[in-house]
Design an enzyme around this catalytic site. Sequence first.
Site, PDB file in Angstrom:
ATOM      1  CG  ASP A   1      -1.793   1.212   1.353  1.00 20.47           C
ATOM      2  OD1 ASP A   1      -2.443   1.554   0.350  1.00 20.47           O
ATOM      3  OD2 ASP A   1      -1.845   1.850   2.426  1.00 20.47           O
ATOM      4  CB  SER A   2       0.218   4.819  -0.539  1.00 22.20           C
ATOM      5  OG  SER A   2      -0.913   4.926   0.313  1.00 22.20           O
TER       6      SER A   2
ATOM      7  CB  CYS B   1      -3.305   0.392  -2.383  1.00 29.06           C
ATOM      8  SG  CYS B   1      -3.328   2.145  -2.779  1.00 29.06           S
TER       9      CYS B   1
ATOM     10  CD  GLU C   1       0.356   6.448   6.098  1.00 28.41           C
ATOM     11  OE1 GLU C   1       1.481   6.303   6.604  1.00 28.41           O
ATOM     12  OE2 GLU C   1      -0.273   5.514   5.577  1.00 28.41           O
TER      13      GLU C   1
ATOM     14  CB  CYS D   1      -9.473   4.763   0.828  1.00 26.95           C
ATOM     15  SG  CYS D   1      -7.814   5.181   1.416  1.00 26.95           S
TER      16      CYS D   1
ATOM     17  CG  HIS E   1      -4.866   4.946   4.577  1.00 26.36           C
ATOM     18  ND1 HIS E   1      -4.414   4.515   3.359  1.00 26.36           N
ATOM     19  CD2 HIS E   1      -3.762   5.358   5.284  1.00 26.36           C
ATOM     20  CE1 HIS E   1      -3.080   4.667   3.315  1.00 26.36           C
ATOM     21  NE2 HIS E   1      -2.676   5.172   4.458  1.00 26.36           N
TER      22      HIS E   1
HETATM   23  N1  DGL Z   1      -4.828   3.199   0.975  1.00 24.83           N
HETATM   24  C1  DGL Z   1      -5.010   3.709  -0.299  1.00 24.83           C
HETATM   25  C2  DGL Z   1      -6.252   3.280  -1.005  1.00 24.83           C
HETATM   26  O1  DGL Z   1      -6.781   2.242  -0.711  1.00 24.83           O
HETATM   27  C3  DGL Z   1      -4.252   4.857  -0.813  1.00 24.83           C
HETATM   28  C4  DGL Z   1      -4.419   6.144  -0.139  1.00 24.83           C
HETATM   29  C5  DGL Z   1      -3.469   7.170  -0.715  1.00 24.83           C
HETATM   30  O2  DGL Z   1      -2.277   6.912  -0.693  1.00 24.83           O
HETATM   31  O3  DGL Z   1      -3.931   8.201  -1.193  1.00 24.83           O
HETATM   32  O4  DGL Z   1      -6.710   3.947  -1.885  1.00 24.83           O
END
Ligand code: DGL
Length: 278
Positions: free
Chosen positions: A16-17, A79, A157, A189, A191
């Site tokens: 993931d990011s 992600c 984050e 997302c 997150h």
């Molecule tokens: N966790 C991510 C997602 O599912 C990426 C969030 C990001 O880096 O902008 O989209």
Amino acid sequence: MSEERSPREGPIGVFDSGVGGLSVMREIVKKLPHEDIIYFADTAHCPYGPRSLEEIRGLTQAILSFLLAQGCKIIVVACNTASAAALYHLRERFEVPIVGMEPAVKPAAQETETKVVGVIATQATFHGELFASLVQRFASHVTVLEGVCPGLVEQVEAGKLDDPQTEAILRHCLEPMLEKGIDALTLGCTHYPFLIPTIKKIVGPQVKIIDPSPAVARQTKRVLEREGLLNHTHRRGRYTFYTTGHPETFAALQKRLIDLPGETKGVHWSQDNSIITL
Ligand code: DGL
């Protein structure tokens, strides 16, 4: 006889990011407790959401090459943004099985009674062709409201899960959706599952919150079975983390966000190789 490791014994690569994909890893650990996992967080380039599709493709391609060099037998793109931008691109370039993610529009469209559903995701996720095709295929009979929550990934984050600023960003995005009558909300997302308590406080019990992570874990298991790649060991999986950011900051947040079984002896924090320059 050769002592070489069979591909079945290789780890699952999850990336993931940043810390978002840990919500997916948590489900994979539950479903596949004997599999080793390498988790890669591209923290130095987080958030991916506002980046161009080309940029995201370049970053994810480098991550895949790294994970394959570690012997990963399957890759889970934990992600939505990276999946929307790069899944087809990656599948064309790498032979390894790749499990991607997409916002769970279909279950939301099936569950809604008000015929109005909300999806919260990043800009890049909504811009990819994948999202438009999901809505067209599964939700043409309902109204789908899209919400981008600028700054929310950064709040997660920073570990600010129930901070007033986090709540304000969510309210700004969700209150207009509530006024339009949503009764299902898709978390598009990875997150965002860490914000479910705050989201519930805002939307109340009448809105069903849909998180696709358990479905991604089930799909990972199905693909491993289909490819004959399940690890037949009886020992617990081992977990290794890599980040392009600060290892200590990542480690502290990882421990707060997901409880890994046997954490003290089962988790190996790879200090020496934790910072990868892409
Ligand atoms: N966790 C991510 C997602 O599912 C990426 C969030 C990001 O880096 O902008 O989209």
